[in-house]
Design an enzyme around this catalytic site. Structure first.
Site, short mmCIF file in Angstrom:
data_model
loop_
_atom_site.label_atom_id
_atom_site.label_comp_id
_atom_site.label_asym_id
_atom_site.label_seq_id
_atom_site.Cartn_x
_atom_site.Cartn_y
_atom_site.Cartn_z
N LYS A 1 -6.99 3.34 -3.40
CA LYS A 1 -7.41 3.33 -1.99
C LYS A 1 -7.63 4.77 -1.54
O LYS A 1 -6.87 5.67 -1.91
CB LYS A 1 -6.33 2.63 -1.16
CG LYS A 1 -6.54 2.63 0.34
CD LYS A 1 -5.38 1.91 1.01
CE LYS A 1 -5.41 2.05 2.53
NZ LYS A 1 -4.26 1.37 3.19
N ASP B 1 0.86 -1.18 0.00
CA ASP B 1 0.00 0.00 0.00
C ASP B 1 0.90 1.23 0.00
O ASP B 1 1.51 1.57 1.02
CB ASP B 1 -0.90 0.01 1.23
CG ASP B 1 -1.99 -1.07 1.18
OD1 ASP B 1 -1.76 -2.11 0.55
OD2 ASP B 1 -3.05 -0.86 1.79
N LYS C 1 -10.35 0.15 -2.46
CA LYS C 1 -10.23 -0.05 -1.02
C LYS C 1 -10.54 1.25 -0.27
O LYS C 1 -9.74 2.17 -0.27
CB LYS C 1 -8.82 -0.52 -0.66
CG LYS C 1 -8.59 -0.72 0.84
CD LYS C 1 -7.19 -1.23 1.12
CE LYS C 1 -6.91 -1.29 2.62
NZ LYS C 1 -5.53 -1.79 2.90
#
Length: 329
Positions: A229, A166, A265
């Protein structure tokens, strides 16, 4: 230090979805993207009252949500013991008797997300479970460390066994409209990840407008992000429904133009089971059933699982239990 390959963790859900290899930066496409804030807000405001899931259907949706959780600990006082307990919860997210009553034996979360320093501990604790380890990287959460160090951090996490990375983008590139710099940065991060899937954290609460969110989403996908995300969870404003709608429609447009499915996400501030149902409804309406799977959808969460477990116990027993009976570790 012993290194591991991400592929050592068998049965990764991502194996079901093709990687996003990216495309050349299309500035005309990026600059054509707009966002009508009032229309977006009206659209999402209808969801809580219009989409209600009850009884066994609600239980089924909540079990699906569990399978899409990136169970996360990103605290300054993380210890190896805390990470091991979190991994144990990831393997057995709901009490065995409840899963048996629901016919959901074997259910586990989508991934465990930790800082780089805890990757080795998490990989060891999850060995043989099929649950991937995700590592936050690139100077998380601000993303302001030297560029060479950000790349080295990605490579080190992958070498330790992280199957997902991430990363955080440089917000200044979005705020100044420097889309070429954002594209090059994201492409370099993607290359450093090698076989590991990369989730691009946009830090949407710091991007200034929904239009910027839409354009940043598109540029990151063009550069090869496997997921986009919302947040690090450290910003004043994290995942919201308007931001989610903007990002989902960017994913839909990218899929329409390229045929490539990119995951989504939301992270930060999602702690209640009732909110999860709204997010799942929006995903289903905007992108379809293919995205209701851990291969293309994750919740970034820490306390969310406890509330979902309470709701499932209520479904099975007819009574709510105290929150302390569903600790995260």
């Amino acid at each position: 230090m012993q290194t591991r390959k991400p592929t050592d963790q068998a049965q990764l859900p991502q194996a079901l979805a093709a990687r996003n290899d990216g495309i050349a930066l299309d500035l005309a496409w990026v600059r054509s993207v707009q966002a009508n804030t009032s229309s977006i807000e009206r659209r999402v405001a209808t969801l809580p009252g219009r989409r209600s899931v009850k009884k066994q259907y609600q239980a089924a949706w909540l079990c699906r949500a569990i399978s899409c959780i990136d169970l996360t600990t990103l605290a300054g006082d993380d210890t190896a013991g805390r990470v091991r307990r979190l991994c144990a919860k990831a393997r057995q997210p709901v009490r065995a008797d409840l899963l048996g009553a629901l016919g959901m034996e074997g259910l586990h979360v989508g991934a465990v997300c930790v800082y780089h320093d805890m990757v080795d501990t998490a990989v060891e604790a999850l060995a043989g479970s099929g649950i991937p380890v995700a590592a936050v990287s690139t100077g998380f959460p601000a993303g302001l460390s030297p560029f060479a160090l950000r790349l080295a951090e990605i490579e080190a996490s992958v070498a330790m066994g992280a199957a997902e990375i991430d990363i955080v983008i440089s917000r200044r590139h979005v705020l100044t409209g420097n889309w070429g710099a954002l594209y090059d940065e994201m492409a370099a991060f993607r290359a450093a990840c090698g076989p590991a899937h990369v989730k691009a954290i946009l830090a949407t609460g710091e991007l200034g407008s929904l239009r910027n969110v839409a354009r940043a989403s598109l540029v990151c996908m063009m550069a090869g992000a496997d997921f986009i995300k919302t947040s690090t969870g450290k910003e004043p404003v994290n995942a919201t429904l308007p931001v989610t709608l903007v990002m989902l429609r960017a994913i839909r447009d990218y899929y329409s133009q390229t045929g490539v499915k990119v995951g989504y996400k939301p992270a930060g501030g999602i702690s209640k089971a009732k909110d999860v149902l709204i997010y799942l409804s929006l995903i289903k309406e905007e992108l379809g059933d293919d995205w209701l799977d851990a291969a293309l959808f994750r919740f970034g969460a820490s306390s969310l699982l406890g509330d979902i477990e309470r709701q499932l116990e209520h479904h099975v027993s007819g009574a709510y239990s105290a929150g302390w009976r569903h600790a995260m570790g």
